[in-house]
Enzyme design. Structure first.
Site, PDB file in Angstrom:
ATOM      1  N   ASN A 227       0.215  10.638  -7.717  1.00  8.70           N
ATOM      2  CA  ASN A 227       0.593  10.806  -6.309  1.00  8.70           C
ATOM      3  C   ASN A 227       1.493   9.667  -5.840  1.00  8.70           C
ATOM      4  O   ASN A 227       2.466   9.888  -5.109  1.00  8.70           O
ATOM      5  CB  ASN A 227      -0.659  10.883  -5.432  1.00  8.70           C
TER       6      ASN A 227
ATOM      7  N   ASP B 148       0.883  -1.157   0.000  1.00 11.58           N
ATOM      8  CA  ASP B 148       0.000   0.000   0.000  1.00 11.58           C
ATOM      9  C   ASP B 148       0.938   1.228   0.000  1.00 11.58           C
ATOM     10  O   ASP B 148       2.138   1.085   0.283  1.00 11.58           O
ATOM     11  CB  ASP B 148      -0.863  -0.035   1.271  1.00 11.58           C
TER      12      ASP B 148
ATOM     13  N   ASP C   2      -0.063   5.176   0.924  1.00  8.19           N
ATOM     14  CA  ASP C   2      -0.253   6.199   1.963  1.00  8.19           C
ATOM     15  C   ASP C   2      -0.377   5.578   3.343  1.00  8.19           C
ATOM     16  O   ASP C   2      -1.203   4.689   3.569  1.00  8.19           O
ATOM     17  CB  ASP C   2      -1.493   7.031   1.624  1.00  8.19           C
TER      18      ASP C   2
HETATM   19  C1  XBP Z   1      -5.007   6.404   0.660  1.00  5.64           C
HETATM   20  C2  XBP Z   1      -6.185   7.115   0.185  1.00  5.64           C
HETATM   21  C3  XBP Z   1      -6.030   8.217  -0.755  1.00  5.64           C
HETATM   22  C4  XBP Z   1      -5.265   9.398  -0.209  1.00  5.64           C
HETATM   23  C5  XBP Z   1      -5.475  10.608  -1.061  1.00  5.64           C
HETATM   24  O1  XBP Z   1      -4.803   5.332  -0.156  1.00  5.64           O
HETATM   25  O2  XBP Z   1      -7.300   6.785   0.554  1.00  5.64           O
HETATM   26  O3  XBP Z   1      -7.299   8.630  -1.127  1.00  5.64           O
HETATM   27  O4  XBP Z   1      -5.756   9.726   1.078  1.00  5.64           O
HETATM   28  O5  XBP Z   1      -5.051  10.385  -2.343  1.00  5.64           O
HETATM   29  P1  XBP Z   1      -3.759   4.113   0.170  1.00  5.64           P
HETATM   30  P2  XBP Z   1      -5.933  10.783  -3.606  1.00  5.64           P
HETATM   31  O6  XBP Z   1      -3.542   4.025   1.645  1.00  5.64           O
HETATM   32  O7  XBP Z   1      -4.499   2.939  -0.418  1.00  5.64           O
HETATM   33  O8  XBP Z   1      -2.510   4.434  -0.595  1.00  5.64           O
HETATM   34  O9  XBP Z   1      -6.437  12.175  -3.366  1.00  5.64           O
HETATM   35  O10 XBP Z   1      -4.989  10.686  -4.772  1.00  5.64           O
HETATM   36  O11 XBP Z   1      -7.049   9.783  -3.674  1.00  5.64           O
HETATM   37 MG    MG Z   2      -2.869   3.231   3.480  1.00  2.00          MG
END
Ligand code: XBP
Ligand code: MG
Length: 251
Positions: free
Chosen positions: A130, A8, A10
Site C-alpha cells: 500500500n 508517515d 496515510d
Molecule cells: C495508517 C494505518 C493503516 C491504514 C490501512 O498508517 O493505520 O492501517 O489505515 O492500511 P500510517 P493497512 O498513518 O502509519 O501510514 O490496511 O495496509 O494496514
Molecule cells: Mg498517518
C-alpha cells in the site's frame, strides 16, 4: 544536525484514509458477501486502531461479536488475513486507477531534501504494497528508490503508537533521534515517534484535527506552497508561506 526526514504515509503524504483505505475495506467486505459498511464518520473512530488487520479484528470484537468466520478457514486470524489481502488488492488498484493527490508541500519538501542530500525514510503502519502504491502512483514512478528505508506494516511486532517502527528506521539507518525529523498526521503517530525520541511536525487533516498533539515540535494545517500558505496551529511558529528545508535546518 538534521540528517534525515522520516515520513508517515496515510494522512501525512496524502489523504488516503477516507477515499482510499475506507473504500477498499468496504469493497473487500462486499466481495465476501459481508454486509459490513464503514461510513466516513465511523471510519474516523476506527482509525484509533492502527493497522488494517488489527482494525478489522477490533471491529468484529466490538461490533459483530456473534460473527462466525467461514468454515474454510482454520481460525479468525486466518480469515482476517485473507480479508485484508483482498482489501490490499482493491486499495492498490484504486491508487493505480485514480491516484490520490499528495498533500500540499510534500513533493516539494521531498525534492528539496533529495537535492541537499538529506536522507529519506518512510515509517508506516500500513502494509508495504500500500505504501509502495502511493509512492509510485502519486509521487513518482521512481520514488521508491528515493527512500533508504520503507518500514511498513508487519515488519515490527507492535504497530503505532508503539515506537517500534521508528526505532527500526533509526537502527537500519544508523541514525540518532536528534539527527532526524518526523512528519505525522495523527496522535498515534506522534506518540510512536515521541517514544522513539524523535522530534515531530504534525500536519493535521479532517480525521485528526481535534486530536491531542501535546509534545509535537509544530502543528500545521499542511506544509504549504507559494500559492497555498500554511497555518501554524501550535508549537514552533514557522514564518512564511510554506515550510522549506532551510527552515528545518535552522531549527
Ligand atoms: C495508517 C494505518 C493503516 C491504514 C490501512 O498508517 O493505520 O492501517 O489505515 O492500511 P500510517 P493497512 O498513518 O502509519 O501510514 O490496511 O495496509 O494496514
Ligand atoms: Mg498517518
Amino acid at each position: 544536525m538534521l540528517k534525515a526526514l522520516i515520513f508517515d504515509v496515510d494522512g501525512t503524504l496524502a489523504e488516503t484514509e477516507r477515499d482510499g483505505h475506507r473504500i477498499a475495506f468496504n469493497q473487500a467486505f462486499s466481495s465476501v458477501n459481508l454486509d459490513w459498511y464503514w461510513s466516513v464518520d465511523f471510519y474516523g473512530q476506527l482509525l484509533e486502531i492502527a493497522g488494517g488487520k488489527e482494525r478489522i479484528k477490533y471491529y468484529i470484537f466490538h461490533y459483530k461479536p456473534n460473527f462466525i468466520y467461514p468454515k474454510d478457514y482454520d481460525n479468525l486470524d486466518q480469515f482476517i488475513a485473507y480479508l485484508h489481502q483482498t482489501k490490499t488488492k482493491y486499495y492498490t488498484q484504486l491508487l493505480t486507477d485514480q491516484p490520490i493527490a499528495l498533500r500540499p508541500g510534500i513533493k516539494r519538501l521531498i525534492n528539496e531534501a533529495k537535492r541537499d542530500n538529506i536522507r529519506l525514510a518512510i515509517a508506516t503502519t500500513a502494509a508495504y504494497p500500500n505504501a509502495i502504491a502511493l509512492l509510485k502512483n502519486s509521487l513518482d514512478p521512481e520514488a521508491i528508490s528515493w527512500f533508504e528505508i520503507i518500514a511498513a506494516g508487519d515488519i515490527v511486532a507492535k504497530k503505532k503508537p508503539a515506537p517500534d517502527i521508528y526505532l527500526y528506521v533509526l537502527e537500519k539507518m544508523k541514525l540518532l533521534p536528534e539527527e532526524c525529523l518526523v512528519f505525522e498526521d495523527s496522535h498515534q503517530g506522534l506518540i510512536s515517534a515521541t517514544k522513539a525520541g524523535l522530534k515531530t511536525i504534525i500536519t493535521v487533516n479532517n480525521y485528526t484535527k481535534n486530536q491531542d498533539f501535546t509534545g509535537a515540535f509544530s502543528v500545521l494545517n499542511h506544509l504549504g506552497e507559494k500559492d497555498q500558505p500554511f497555518s501554524v496551529l501550535s508549537g514552533k511558529k514557522f514564518k512564511g508561506k510554506y515550510l522549506n528545508l532551510k527552515m528545518l535546518l535552522e531549527n
